[in-house]
Design a protein around this motif. Structure first.
Motif, PDB file in Angstrom:
ATOM      1  N   LEU A  24       0.837  -1.207   0.000  1.00 24.70           N
ATOM      2  CA  LEU A  24       0.000   0.000   0.000  1.00 24.70           C
ATOM      3  C   LEU A  24       0.868   1.251   0.000  1.00 24.70           C
ATOM      4  O   LEU A  24       0.581   2.246  -0.654  1.00 24.70           O
ATOM      5  N   GLU A  25       1.955   1.176   0.750  1.00 30.47           N
ATOM      6  CA  GLU A  25       2.805   2.349   0.921  1.00 30.47           C
ATOM      7  C   GLU A  25       3.703   2.602  -0.301  1.00 30.47           C
ATOM      8  O   GLU A  25       3.853   3.741  -0.734  1.00 30.47           O
ATOM      9  N   PHE A  26       4.254   1.538  -0.858  1.00 29.32           N
ATOM     10  CA  PHE A  26       5.299   1.742  -1.876  1.00 29.32           C
ATOM     11  C   PHE A  26       4.929   1.288  -3.281  1.00 29.32           C
ATOM     12  O   PHE A  26       5.686   1.495  -4.219  1.00 29.32           O
ATOM     13  N   ALA A  27       3.786   0.601  -3.428  1.00 24.04           N
ATOM     14  CA  ALA A  27       3.363   0.194  -4.772  1.00 24.04           C
ATOM     15  C   ALA A  27       1.880   0.547  -4.881  1.00 24.04           C
ATOM     16  O   ALA A  27       1.028  -0.302  -5.170  1.00 24.04           O
ATOM     17  N   SER A  28       1.614   1.809  -4.632  1.00 20.37           N
ATOM     18  CA  SER A  28       0.254   2.314  -4.493  1.00 20.37           C
ATOM     19  C   SER A  28      -0.622   1.927  -5.700  1.00 20.37           C
ATOM     20  O   SER A  28      -0.208   2.047  -6.850  1.00 20.37           O
ATOM     21  N   GLY A  29      -1.825   1.438  -5.398  1.00 19.78           N
ATOM     22  CA  GLY A  29      -2.780   1.085  -6.444  1.00 19.78           C
ATOM     23  C   GLY A  29      -2.593  -0.315  -7.013  1.00 19.78           C
ATOM     24  O   GLY A  29      -3.390  -0.776  -7.826  1.00 19.78           O
ATOM     25  N   VAL A 162      10.152 -10.223  -9.022  1.00 27.35           N
ATOM     26  CA  VAL A 162       9.719 -10.209  -7.614  1.00 27.35           C
ATOM     27  C   VAL A 162      10.749  -9.463  -6.766  1.00 27.35           C
ATOM     28  O   VAL A 162      10.401  -8.659  -5.890  1.00 27.35           O
ATOM     29  N   ARG A 163      12.007  -9.697  -7.072  1.00 33.09           N
ATOM     30  CA  ARG A 163      13.066  -9.012  -6.310  1.00 33.09           C
ATOM     31  C   ARG A 163      12.932  -7.486  -6.466  1.00 33.09           C
ATOM     32  O   ARG A 163      13.032  -6.745  -5.485  1.00 33.09           O
ATOM     33  N   GLU A 167      12.295  -4.830  -3.503  1.00 31.35           N
ATOM     34  CA  GLU A 167      13.234  -3.717  -3.271  1.00 31.35           C
ATOM     35  C   GLU A 167      12.484  -2.391  -3.244  1.00 31.35           C
ATOM     36  O   GLU A 167      12.672  -1.562  -2.358  1.00 31.35           O
ATOM     37  N   GLN A 168      11.581  -2.232  -4.222  1.00 24.91           N
ATOM     38  CA  GLN A 168      10.773  -1.005  -4.298  1.00 24.91           C
ATOM     39  C   GLN A 168       9.968  -0.798  -3.005  1.00 24.91           C
ATOM     40  O   GLN A 168       9.766   0.327  -2.552  1.00 24.91           O
TER      41      GLN A 168
END
Ligand SMILES: NC(=O)C1=CN([C@@H]2O[C@H](COP(=O)(O)OP(=O)(O)OC[C@H]3O[C@@H](n4cnc5c(N)ncnc54)[C@H](OP(=O)(O)O)[C@@H]3O)[C@@H](O)[C@H]2O)C=CC1
Ligand SMILES: CC(C)(CO)C(=O)C(=O)O
Length: 304
Positions: A24-29, A162-163, A167-168
Motif C-alpha cells: 500500500l505504501e510503496f506500490a500504491s494502487g 519479484v526481487r 526492493e521497491q
C-alpha cells in the motif's frame, strides 16, 4: 523485462497484513485482497488494523470480473488453503507468478495441482513476530521473504521481477542458491520450534535460555534431518543450531504462530508439521517417534 503491476493477496492475517502495508505504501494502487463475500463484508465493516492503523485495502470477491494478476500471494493457514486455491484459480493468467507464504513443504504442490506448477516460485517467511487477535495485527519485525526457483534462480526473469518489487517496497528478502534445501530447513525449524513451543507454552526466550527446551527441539528436528536425507537434501546439526541464533534476535516473549493458535483456542497447523513428518516417515521407512508423540499431544490439547 517484466515488472509487477498488480498484486492479489489471499490472506490478510498476521503475515499477509504485514506485506499488504508495504505494498500500500510503496506500490500504491497495485494491491487487491482476494476474499469471499462474507469476509469482505466483515473486513469492510470492522476494518483490519496493523499496529493500530486501519489498512485501506481494495477487495476483490470471486464474482468480480478481474484481469489476471501479475503476482498472487497466498498467506492463509493450512486448513484454509483448499478454499483459498479455489478463489485464486480464476485469477491466474498465462504469466502470473504465485508465492505461497504458508509454512511447511507442500503448499506449493497443493496450489500447483489446481493452478499449474509453472506459476509457482518456492517461498517462505522467516524472522517475523506478527501476531493476530481478531481484526488487530501487531507486527514489529516484517521478516525476510526467502524465495526462488526450484532449480536455479540465476537468470530467472520472474525472480528478478519479484526481487525488484520487494526492493521497491522495502521488503527484506533473500534468493538462496538451493531453494529446496532452504524449504526443508524452514520446515525443520517449524517442526521443532512451533510444536515444542505449543506443548511447553514457551516464547522464543525459552529456546535461548533452556538447554532442555533446546534439546526437545533438536530431537524433533533430527527426524526432519533424516527424512530430508532420504530425499537427497542435506541438513546438518549446525542447521538446527542456526535456529537458536534466530530466536535470539526475536523478542523473548514472542510466540511462534502455533503457540499463538493454542493461546487463542484456534485450530493448529499440526498437520503441516508432525502430520507431514509422520506421513513421510511411513512412506520412506524412517521412524518418527518424537513427532508422532508431538502430534498426539498437540491434537489432545486441541480437543480440550
Ligand atoms: N504468524 C507468523 O509469525 C508466521 C506465520 N507463517 C505461516 O504463514 C501462514 C499464515 O499464517 P498467519 O498469517 O499467522 O495466519 P492468520 O490466521 O493470521 O491469517 C490467515 C488469514 O487468512 C484469511 N483467510 C482464510 N481463509 C481465507 C479465504 N478463503 N479467503 C481469504 N482470506 C482467507 C484469514 O481470514 P479471517 O481471519 O477473516 O478468518 C486470516 O486473515 C501459515 O501457514 C503460517 O504457518 C510463517 C511465518 C511466520
Ligand atoms: C519462524 C517462525 C517461528 C516465526 O518467524 C515461524 O515461522 C512461525 O511462527 O510460524
Amino acid at each position: 523485462m517484466r515488472s509487477i503491476q498488480s498484486i492479489y493477496l489471499c490472506g490478510l492475517g498476521a503475515v499477509g497484513a504485514t506485506y499488504a502495508k508495504a505494498f500500500l505504501e510503496f506500490a500504491s494502487g497495485s494491491l487487491k485482497v482476494v476474499a469471499d463475500e462474507g469476509r469482505i463484508e466483515r473486513y469492510r465493516k470492522g476494518g483490519v488494523y496493523l499496529n493500530g492503523e486501519r489498512l485501506d485495502v481494495e477487495y476483490l470477491a470471486p464474482s468480480n470480473e478481474a484481469p489476471p494478476a501479475d503476482l498472487i500471494i497466498v498467506a492463509v493457514k493450512q486448513h484454509q488453503l483448499d478454499e483459498a486455491v479455489e478463489l485464486i484459480a480464476p485469477l491466474v493468467g498465462k504469466d502470473t507468478i504465485i508465492l505461497s507464504f504458508l509454512n511447511g513443504i507442500e503448499s506449493e504442490e497443493i496450489i500447483g495441482r489446481r493452478c499449474g506448477m509453472k506459476h509457482l516460485l518456492y517461498s517462505f517467511v522467516v524472522e517475523t513476530d506478527a501476531v493476530k487477535a481478531g481484526n488487530q495485527i501487531i507486527s514489529t519485525k516484517t521478516g525476510i521473504v526467502v524465495f526462488g526457483e526450484e532449480d536455479s534462480s540465476a537468470g530467472s526473469e520472474r525472480v528478478t521481477a519479484v526481487r525488484e518489487l520487494f526492493e521497491q517496497c522495502g521488503i527484506r528478502h533473500r534468493v538462496p542458491d538451493d531453494m529446496i534445501r532452504e524449504m526443508w530447513w524452514k520446515f525443520m525449524l517449524n517442526v521443532g520450534a512451533n510444536q515444542v513451543s505449543a506443548v511447553l507454552r514457551c516464547g522464543y526466550g525459552g529456546f535461548v535460555q533452556s538447554p532442555h527446551t533446546q534439546e526437545a527441539m533438536r530431537m524433533a528436528c533430527r527426524e526432519v534431518v533424516h527424512l530430508a536425507a532420504t530425499r537427497g537434501v542435506s541438513l546438518r546439526d549446525e542447521d538446527i543450531e542456526k535456529c537458536f541464533e534466530i530466536f535470539g534476535r526475536l523478542a523473548p516473549e514472542g510466540k511462534t504462530s502455533m503457540l499463538q493458535d493454542v493461546d487463542a483456542g484456534r485450530r493448529t497447523e499440526v498437520e503441516l508439521f508432525a502430520g507431514t513428518v509422520g506421513r513421510l516417515g511411513r512412506e520412506l521407512g524412517v521412524a518418527t517417534p518424537v513427532n508422532d508423540l508431538l502430534y498426539e499431544l498437540i491434537l489432545s490439547n486441541e480437543e480440550m
